[in-house]
Design an enzyme around this catalytic site. Structure first.
Site, PDB file in Angstrom:
ATOM      1  N   ASP A 169       1.214  -1.277   0.055  1.00 31.95           N
ATOM      2  CA  ASP A 169       0.497  -0.042  -0.150  1.00 31.95           C
ATOM      3  C   ASP A 169       1.085   1.499   0.358  1.00 31.95           C
ATOM      4  O   ASP A 169       2.656   0.605  -0.128  1.00 31.95           O
ATOM      5  CB  ASP A 169      -0.897   0.253   1.372  1.00 31.95           C
ATOM      6  CG  ASP A 169      -2.662   0.563   0.974  1.00 31.95           C
ATOM      7  OD1 ASP A 169      -1.956   1.385   0.483  1.00 31.95           O
ATOM      8  OD2 ASP A 169      -3.523  -0.114   1.582  1.00 31.95           O
ATOM      9  N   ASN A 219       2.896   5.449   3.701  1.00 31.47           N
ATOM     10  CA  ASN A 219       1.620   5.511   5.213  1.00 31.47           C
ATOM     11  C   ASN A 219       1.348   4.203   6.077  1.00 31.47           C
ATOM     12  O   ASN A 219       1.269   4.510   7.119  1.00 31.47           O
ATOM     13  CB  ASN A 219       1.286   7.204   5.347  1.00 31.47           C
ATOM     14  CG  ASN A 219       1.028   7.477   6.201  1.00 31.47           C
ATOM     15  OD1 ASN A 219       1.366   7.749   7.642  1.00 31.47           O
ATOM     16  ND2 ASN A 219      -0.758   7.459   6.463  1.00 31.47           N
ATOM     17  N   ARG A 246      -0.437 -28.574   2.958  1.00 32.58           N
ATOM     18  CA  ARG A 246      -1.047 -30.058   3.143  1.00 32.58           C
ATOM     19  C   ARG A 246      -0.714 -31.117   3.830  1.00 32.58           C
ATOM     20  O   ARG A 246      -1.133 -32.128   4.018  1.00 32.58           O
ATOM     21  CB  ARG A 246      -1.152 -29.913   1.777  1.00 32.58           C
ATOM     22  CG  ARG A 246      -2.550 -28.815   1.515  1.00 32.58           C
ATOM     23  CD  ARG A 246      -2.784 -28.527   0.198  1.00 32.58           C
ATOM     24  NE  ARG A 246      -1.782 -27.938  -0.630  1.00 32.58           N
ATOM     25  CZ  ARG A 246      -0.845 -27.977  -2.152  1.00 32.58           C
ATOM     26  NH1 ARG A 246      -2.566 -27.726  -2.546  1.00 32.58           N
ATOM     27  NH2 ARG A 246      -0.478 -26.732  -2.492  1.00 32.58           N
TER      28      ARG A 246
HETATM   29  O1  C5P Z   1       0.257 -26.957   1.226  1.00 35.33           O
HETATM   30  P1  C5P Z   1       1.604 -26.236   0.828  1.00 35.33           P
HETATM   31  O2  C5P Z   1       2.565 -27.101   1.703  1.00 35.33           O
HETATM   32  O3  C5P Z   1       1.582 -26.441  -0.689  1.00 35.33           O
HETATM   33  O4  C5P Z   1       1.323 -25.042   1.219  1.00 35.33           O
HETATM   34  C1  C5P Z   1       2.255 -23.862   1.342  1.00 35.33           C
HETATM   35  C2  C5P Z   1       2.223 -22.569   2.320  1.00 35.33           C
HETATM   36  O5  C5P Z   1       3.393 -21.336   1.257  1.00 35.33           O
HETATM   37  C3  C5P Z   1       0.643 -22.157   1.512  1.00 35.33           C
HETATM   38  O6  C5P Z   1       0.085 -21.683   2.635  1.00 35.33           O
HETATM   39  C4  C5P Z   1       0.766 -20.975   0.465  1.00 35.33           C
HETATM   40  O7  C5P Z   1      -0.155 -20.198   0.058  1.00 35.33           O
HETATM   41  C5  C5P Z   1       2.531 -20.481   0.858  1.00 35.33           C
HETATM   42  N1  C5P Z   1       2.982 -20.317  -0.500  1.00 35.33           N
HETATM   43  C6  C5P Z   1       3.566 -21.107  -1.637  1.00 35.33           C
HETATM   44  N2  C5P Z   1       4.468 -20.113  -2.161  1.00 35.33           N
HETATM   45  C7  C5P Z   1       5.171 -18.837  -1.960  1.00 35.33           C
HETATM   46  C8  C5P Z   1       4.649 -18.245  -0.814  1.00 35.33           C
HETATM   47  C9  C5P Z   1       3.571 -18.543  -0.327  1.00 35.33           C
HETATM   48  O8  C5P Z   1       3.194 -21.645  -1.298  1.00 35.33           O
HETATM   49  N3  C5P Z   1       5.961 -18.514  -3.259  1.00 35.33           N
END
Ligand code: C5P
Length: 242
Positions: A76, A79, A218
């Site tokens: 954003d 500020n 996951r």
């Molecule tokens: O389920 P999994 O192990 O794929 O989840 C990876 C986590 O990391 C998720 O919360 C996803 O949003 C986050 N993440 C990602 N890649 C990025 C930044 C964050 O997978 N570049």
């Protein structure tokens, strides 16, 4: 810098569940096996039957002695970024993400963090973006070049580190030095389901490539036995650092 950390403290479990109650259940199940949690946008914007909010859960976790990575991906005007980061610092989170698009935004975040212990991590290029998506934004660099460029800006702004796929970790480590944090999602054990992740890596390879922390969603939160799945990841980190 992270070499001295307990392997358990280098595992960050993503609380990617729909409600605060689901998150509380998962945290209860994981018990002492997990010390660090990532709270992302889905949970930040959700609530619970007792009126608790995702941000309230952050305080609950901190009160339980857990560390929290607030994955708010802020962007954003200066500020607003500065004042928002001040609020997150008051909350007691350990890590916060900001889009690492420009120095002005990142310096505002550094000002907002002040003397607090909050560590700032830059999102360099979202992993779902391709070369064509960058071209659409008027960017001619490749995603890998942009990641390195923005990691350099993040370091210059006074950030503590970046979020990066395991594939880019080695180049970022070489460019930014030992003390810069590299927090790596997209982690899978050999032979497990990649889901929607494209650029996956085992925990051992990510750590060997320079990752300071790994983020796992996951493979733990959808496991039939989440606690033993988390224990396996901790063992793998320990093996990689032994
Ligand atoms: O389920 P999994 O192990 O794929 O989840 C990876 C986590 O990391 C998720 O919360 C996803 O949003 C986050 N993440 C990602 N890649 C990025 C930044 C964050 O997978 N570049």
């Amino acid at each position: 810098m992270t070499g001295n950390l307990n392997p358990r403290d280098r595992l960050i479990v993503a609380l990617d569940v729909p409600t605060v109650d689901d998150a509380r259940d998962l945290v209860r199940t994981l018990g002492d096996e997990v010390t660090f949690y990532k709270v992302g946008l889905e949970l930040i914007l959700s609530g619970s039957i007792d009126g608790a909010t995702g941000l309230g859960l952050v305080s609950e976790l901190i009160d339980k002695g857990k560390q929290v990575f607030l994955d708010a991906k802020l962007l954003d005007i200066s500020n607003t970024v500065e004042r928002s980061v001040e609020r997150v610092a008051e909350l007691g989170a350990t890590f916060l993400t900001i889009h690492g698009t420009d120095l002005k935004t990142m310096k505002a975040a550094v000002a907002g963090r002040g003397q607090s212990g909050l560590k700032l991590l830059a999102v360099t290029v979202l992993t779902n973006l391709t070369q064509e998506d960058l071209a659409e934004q008027g960017i001619s660099k490749t995603p890998a070049e942009m990641v390195l460029h923005r990691a350099g800006l993040a370091k210059e702004a006074g950030f503590d580190g970046v979020i990066s796929s395991g594939q880019e970790a080695a180049a970022i480590r070489a460019a930014t030095g030992e003390n810069f944090l590299i927090v790596t999602p997209g982690i899978r054990l050999p032979g497990s389901d990649a889901g929607d992740q494209q650029r996956i890596m085992t925990p051992e390879r990510a750590i060997a490539s320079g990752a300071s922390y790994i983020v796992v969603g996951r493979p733990i939160n959808q496991a039939s036995d989440p606690k033993s799945a988390a224990a396996t990841f901790v063992e793998r980190i320990a093996d990689a650092t032994a």
